[in-house]
Design an enzyme around this catalytic site. Structure first.
Site, PDB file in Angstrom:
ATOM      1  N   TYR A 101       0.851  -1.183   0.000  1.00 48.57           N
ATOM      2  CA  TYR A 101       0.000   0.000   0.000  1.00 48.57           C
ATOM      3  C   TYR A 101       0.887   1.234   0.000  1.00 48.57           C
ATOM      4  O   TYR A 101       1.839   1.305   0.792  1.00 48.57           O
ATOM      5  CB  TYR A 101      -0.885   0.031   1.256  1.00 48.57           C
ATOM      6  N   GLU A 185      -3.272   7.435  -4.313  1.00 47.34           N
ATOM      7  CA  GLU A 185      -3.188   6.186  -3.547  1.00 47.34           C
ATOM      8  C   GLU A 185      -3.074   5.002  -4.500  1.00 47.34           C
ATOM      9  O   GLU A 185      -3.778   4.950  -5.505  1.00 47.34           O
ATOM     10  CB  GLU A 185      -4.448   6.033  -2.685  1.00 47.34           C
TER      11      GLU A 185
END
Ligand code: GDP
Ligand code: MN
Length: 379
Positions: A101, A185
């Site tokens: 992530y 993101e």
């Protein structure tokens, strides 16, 4: 404004970040043709501006173009968290070795950007942060220094990402800065079985304040949120600042600060605001009429609270506005009006004189909110 995954993917590709080959389709037939061009086996991904598509059944593998057509047919039209799927992205499947992530987000409280990274990607990062906070690394980024290679290598090392992810971290920072984004993101960023670092899913939120110089995405694509959109669109067309909420008391006020505190006071009286409608500084008859007609067409509204603090536009002008609005809008629900500030007495007299059976006045904000809550519940 949020971008769709396929738009984020397009940006990433331009900045030299590896992404799977992909195409977008808005019909099952097109999906089949795309799958054929992409080599047959594909991942079919719902294009909606919300996360958790995988869990909702919006990300599925198809082994050949015929299967891709069937899968696209299932996914198109699907509802994912209130968003209707109008298009799918077909992507070449990637052989994943590990999932990470990474994101950059504006941290307003610190006046800085924050890099967030974790070796536990693919899943809900909020969940990882809640259950295993040590698995999520946060590092402040000085906006003037950015993320040169050394900083990127530091983030990767701290989070347990492969050293080869550093270039991606640097490129991602360029996306954020050059595209005027508030959030970039990638979840998951993956290492493939062949050792490549690839962005498999992307979310980009652009700063609307910069839209004047970021014209590439134009206006939003086809609206994919249903619910109150029609009313919101109608209000926007009239230049009104209207936000639909889920309660029963319609709220009209002048100025965002006053409207927000009105929402609090209504909630404090045990009722729920049905919306947020800021008529701004110039509360003319036309604006009042427009505001009232928007609010009255919301079926969940059972009472309306008009809370105005007269300033440059004095209360008598607002009262005139309400009176004239009552000529063009048929009032079907009780209206509680609180006028205060410049020329309040004159404004109240104008409404008294009109003596509309559904219009009541209150002299304080609390008193008016209580009455509006009472009327809303009695309805
Ligand atoms: P989200 O659920 O909305 O975040 O959608 P994602 O694009 O992140 O997809 C959800 C999950 O599907 C990812 O975390 C991956 O585990 C998986 N996935 C998506 N694309 C691929 C792929 O090409 N190969 C493999 N093996 N898994 C994939
Ligand atoms: Mn994802």
């Amino acid at each position: 404004m949020d971008l769709y995954e396929h738009q984020a993917r397009e940006l990433f590709e331009e900045y030299g970040i590896l992404v799977p080959r992909a195409e977008v389709a808005d019909s099952a037939k097109e999906a089949r043709a795309s799958a054929a061009r992409l080599g047959g086996r594909v991942v079919v991904k719902a294009q909606v501006k919300t996360g958790g598509r995988g869990k909702a059944g919006g990300v599925k593998f198809a082994r050949d173009p015929a299967a891709a057509e069937l899968t696209a047919r299932q996914i198109l039209g699907m509802d994912i968290k209130g968003h209707t799927v109008h298009s799918v992205m077909l992507a070449q499947p990637v052989d994943i070795d590990s999932e990470f992530y990474v994101s950059y987000v504006l941290d307003r409280s610190q006046g800085r950007f924050l890099a967030i990274a974790s070796a536990e990607g693919g899943m809900d990062i909020e969940e990882v942060a809640a259950t295993r906070p040590e698995a999520v690394v946060r590092m402040a980024i000085d906006p003037f220094e950015g993320v040169p290679h050394k900083k990127a290598a530091g983030i990767a090392a701290a989070a347990g990402l492969p050293a080869s992810a550093a270039d991606t971290l640097t490129a991602l920072w360029s996306v954020l800065i050059r595209e005027d984004a508030l959030l970039v993101e990638v979840n998951p960023l993956v290492r493939t079985a062949q050792g490549q670092i690839l962005a498999l899913d992307g979310k980009v939120t652009l700063d609307d304040n910069a839209s004047f110089r970021q014209t590439r995405w134009g206006a939003q694509g086809p609206a994919d949120r249903h619910e109150a959109d029609e009313l919101e669109a109608a209000a926007a067309a009239k230049g009104l600042n209207y936000v639909k909420l889920d309660g029963e008391v319609g709220v009209i006020g002048n100025g965002a600060g006053l409207v927000m505190s009105t929402l609090d006071v209504v909630a404090g009286c045990g009722a729920r605001p049905a919306n947020f409608l800021d008529i701004g500084g110039g509360a003319s008859a036309q604006i009042m009429a427009d505001g009232l007609s928007v609010i009255l067409s919301d079926p969940s509204v059972t009472a309306v609270f008009v809370n105005v603090f007269g300033g440059i536009t004095a209360c008598d002008a607002v009262a005139d506005g309400i009176v004239r609005a009552l000529e063009s809008v048929r009032l079907t629900k009780p209206l509680v009006v609180r006028l205060d500030g410049n020329n309040a007495a004159r404004g109240r007299a104008i409404l008294d004189e009109r003596a509309h059976p559904l219009v009541e006045q209150a002299t304080t904000m609390d008193g008016a909110a209580r009455r509006a809550a009472e009327l809303a519940h009695a309805a």
